[in-house]
Write a protein that holds these residues in place. Structure first.
Motif, short mmCIF file in Angstrom:
data_model
loop_
_atom_site.label_atom_id
_atom_site.label_comp_id
_atom_site.label_asym_id
_atom_site.label_seq_id
_atom_site.Cartn_x
_atom_site.Cartn_y
_atom_site.Cartn_z
N VAL A 42 3.44 4.53 -5.47
CA VAL A 42 2.85 3.93 -4.26
C VAL A 42 1.49 4.56 -3.97
CG1 VAL A 42 3.11 3.72 -1.77
CG2 VAL A 42 5.02 3.19 -3.26
N ASP A 43 1.41 5.89 -4.13
CA ASP A 43 0.11 6.54 -3.92
C ASP A 43 -0.94 6.04 -4.94
OD1 ASP A 43 1.16 7.96 -1.83
OD2 ASP A 43 1.64 9.75 -3.03
N ALA A 44 -0.50 5.87 -6.17
CA ALA A 44 -1.44 5.37 -7.18
C ALA A 44 -1.86 3.94 -6.88
CB ALA A 44 -0.77 5.45 -8.56
N ALA A 45 -0.92 3.14 -6.34
CA ALA A 45 -1.27 1.77 -5.98
C ALA A 45 -2.28 1.73 -4.85
CB ALA A 45 -0.01 0.99 -5.59
N HIS A 46 -2.13 2.62 -3.88
CA HIS A 46 -3.10 2.69 -2.78
C HIS A 46 -4.49 3.05 -3.30
CE1 HIS A 46 -0.58 1.89 0.62
NE2 HIS A 46 0.26 2.87 0.33
N GLU A 47 -4.54 3.90 -4.30
CA GLU A 47 -5.83 4.31 -4.86
C GLU A 47 -6.43 3.25 -5.79
OE1 GLU A 47 -7.48 7.00 -4.12
OE2 GLU A 47 -5.95 7.78 -2.77
N ALA A 48 -5.55 2.40 -6.33
CA ALA A 48 -6.02 1.47 -7.37
C ALA A 48 -6.89 0.35 -6.82
CB ALA A 48 -4.82 0.88 -8.12
N GLY A 49 -6.45 -0.28 -5.75
CA GLY A 49 -7.21 -1.44 -5.30
C GLY A 49 -7.23 -1.58 -3.80
N ALA A 50 -8.36 -2.05 -3.31
CA ALA A 50 -8.50 -2.25 -1.87
C ALA A 50 -8.86 -3.68 -1.53
CB ALA A 50 -9.58 -1.31 -1.31
N THR A 51 -8.87 -4.58 -2.53
CA THR A 51 -9.21 -5.97 -2.29
C THR A 51 -8.20 -6.85 -3.01
OG1 THR A 51 -10.70 -6.02 -4.20
CG2 THR A 51 -11.69 -5.52 -2.05
N GLY A 52 -8.20 -8.13 -2.66
CA GLY A 52 -7.34 -9.08 -3.33
C GLY A 52 -5.88 -8.90 -2.96
N GLU A 53 -4.99 -9.05 -3.95
CA GLU A 53 -3.55 -8.96 -3.74
C GLU A 53 -3.04 -7.53 -3.78
OE1 GLU A 53 -1.19 -11.31 -3.09
OE2 GLU A 53 -2.87 -12.66 -2.72
N ALA A 54 -3.82 -6.62 -4.30
CA ALA A 54 -3.34 -5.24 -4.46
C ALA A 54 -2.99 -4.58 -3.13
CB ALA A 54 -4.39 -4.41 -5.20
N PRO A 55 -3.80 -4.70 -2.07
CA PRO A 55 -3.41 -4.05 -0.80
C PRO A 55 -2.09 -4.58 -0.23
CG PRO A 55 -5.73 -4.59 -0.79
CD PRO A 55 -5.15 -5.24 -2.00
N ARG A 56 -1.87 -5.89 -0.35
CA ARG A 56 -0.61 -6.45 0.17
C ARG A 56 0.58 -5.90 -0.61
NH1 ARG A 56 2.75 -10.32 -1.27
NH2 ARG A 56 1.41 -10.95 -3.02
N LEU A 57 0.49 -5.87 -1.94
CA LEU A 57 1.58 -5.34 -2.75
C LEU A 57 1.80 -3.85 -2.49
CD1 LEU A 57 0.72 -7.18 -6.10
CD2 LEU A 57 2.58 -7.71 -4.51
N SER A 58 0.73 -3.12 -2.28
CA SER A 58 0.86 -1.68 -1.98
C SER A 58 1.57 -1.47 -0.65
CB SER A 58 -0.52 -1.03 -1.94
OG SER A 58 -1.14 -1.11 -3.22
N ALA A 59 1.25 -2.33 0.33
CA ALA A 59 1.92 -2.20 1.63
C ALA A 59 3.41 -2.50 1.51
CB ALA A 59 1.27 -3.16 2.63
N GLU A 60 3.78 -3.51 0.73
CA GLU A 60 5.20 -3.82 0.54
C GLU A 60 5.90 -2.68 -0.19
OE1 GLU A 60 5.49 -7.53 -1.46
OE2 GLU A 60 4.69 -8.71 0.21
N ALA A 61 5.23 -2.08 -1.16
CA ALA A 61 5.82 -0.95 -1.88
C ALA A 61 6.04 0.24 -0.95
CB ALA A 61 4.92 -0.56 -3.05
N ALA A 62 5.08 0.49 -0.08
CA ALA A 62 5.22 1.60 0.88
C ALA A 62 6.37 1.35 1.84
CB ALA A 62 3.91 1.79 1.64
N ALA A 63 6.51 0.08 2.26
CA ALA A 63 7.62 -0.25 3.16
C ALA A 63 8.96 -0.05 2.46
CB ALA A 63 7.49 -1.70 3.65
N ALA A 64 9.06 -0.46 1.21
CA ALA A 64 10.30 -0.26 0.45
C ALA A 64 10.58 1.23 0.26
CB ALA A 64 10.19 -0.96 -0.90
N LEU A 65 9.55 2.03 0.06
CA LEU A 65 9.73 3.48 -0.10
C LEU A 65 10.25 4.09 1.20
CD1 LEU A 65 9.43 6.03 -1.80
CD2 LEU A 65 7.03 6.15 -1.06
N ARG A 66 9.73 3.68 2.35
CA ARG A 66 10.23 4.20 3.62
C ARG A 66 11.71 3.82 3.83
NH1 ARG A 66 5.10 2.51 5.31
NH2 ARG A 66 5.99 0.56 6.13
N ALA A 67 12.03 2.60 3.44
CA ALA A 67 13.43 2.17 3.58
C ALA A 67 14.35 3.01 2.68
CB ALA A 67 13.54 0.69 3.23
N ALA A 84 14.15 2.37 -3.68
CA ALA A 84 13.16 3.18 -4.40
C ALA A 84 12.71 2.46 -5.67
CB ALA A 84 13.75 4.55 -4.73
N ASN A 85 13.66 1.85 -6.39
CA ASN A 85 13.29 1.09 -7.59
C ASN A 85 12.40 -0.12 -7.23
OD1 ASN A 85 14.75 2.86 -9.21
ND2 ASN A 85 16.62 1.61 -9.13
N ARG A 86 12.77 -0.77 -6.13
CA ARG A 86 11.93 -1.90 -5.68
C ARG A 86 10.52 -1.43 -5.31
NH1 ARG A 86 10.95 -4.39 -0.69
NH2 ARG A 86 10.36 -6.61 -0.89
#
Length: 229
Positions: A42-67, A84-86
């Motif tokens: 998730v941290d790598a995804a946050h660093e990877a992209g800040a435009t397009g679909e990447a920020p939305r996917l990173s936010a969903e991954a972070a939410a799944a990690l918190r859950a 965690a796998n999701r």
């Protein structure tokens, strides 16, 4: 700086999970390892992209990690592993999308740069062609001027004037009138006999009379005169 802090926090969480895994059961260890792996992605995804679909996917991954962390804290180990796998899958997807978008952006930038360079080359070639044409025109003009100075003066041009057209012939008509008096003899009147009672008779003799008549003669003369040459 943000990336350094994220990596540091991930490493701290991973170390804490590994430290406590010795006192936990196998299921709990699996959940903690899955959460640690998902956290790094998730941290790598946050660093990877800040435009397009990447920020939305990173936010969903972070939410799944918190859950997943919340499930582990409640003792729901299977759900924590699943979340965690999701989170890891979403993070991997975000990283892949970010790389594709970054590659597309770089390719577009290279194409733009190549187009600009090609346009600049064409403009330079056109400018060089105009400069060469101007130089050639100047050389041609100079050569023409030198040739004009070296050439003899042109011969005078004599223009023959056309002869004037002859004036039309003039025709003069003269009419002459002659009057001539002609005398003609008139007929003699017949004699009249007069008979009277008296014994003496007189006889009248007819005399011829002369009458004058005027005869007019007209003569027309046409004279044609030509103009002198």
């Amino acid at each position: 700086m943000k990336r350094v802090l994220s990596i540091a926090s991930t490493a701290a969480v991973t170390a804490m999970l590994l430290a406590t895994s010795a006192h936990a059961g196998p299921q709990t260890n699996r959940a903690r390892q899955a959460i640690a792996e998902a956290s790094g992605k998730v941290d790598a995804a946050h660093e990877a992209g800040a435009t397009g679909e990447a920020p939305r996917l990173s936010a969903e991954a972070a939410a799944a990690l918190r859950a997943a962390r919340e499930d582990l804290a409640r003792g729901h180990k299977e759900q924590a592993i699943s979340e965690a796998n999701r989170a890891s899958e979403l993070a991997d997807h975000a990283i892949g999308v970010a790389r594709q978008e970054r590659a597309g952006a770089e390719q577009a930038e290279r194409a733009r740069a190549e187009n600009e360079a090609g346009a600049a080359r064409q403009a330079a070639a056109a400018a060089n062609a105009r400069a060469n044409a101007a130089e050639q025109s100047a050389q041609d003009a100079q050569a023409a001027a030198e040739a004009a100075r070296a050439a003899p003066p042109p011969a005078p041009v004599v223009v023959a004037m056309p002869a004037p057209a002859p004036a039309p012939a003039q025709t003069t008509t003269v009419t002459t009138t002659h009057a001539t008096a002609v005398r003609t003899a008139a007929r003699a009147a017949p004699a009249h006999r007069v008979v009277r009672a008296a014994p003496i008779s007189h006889r009248r003799t007819a005399h011829s009379a002369t009458r004058a008549r005027t005869v007019v003669h007209r003569t027309t003369t046409t004279v044609t005169t030509s103009p002198s040459q």
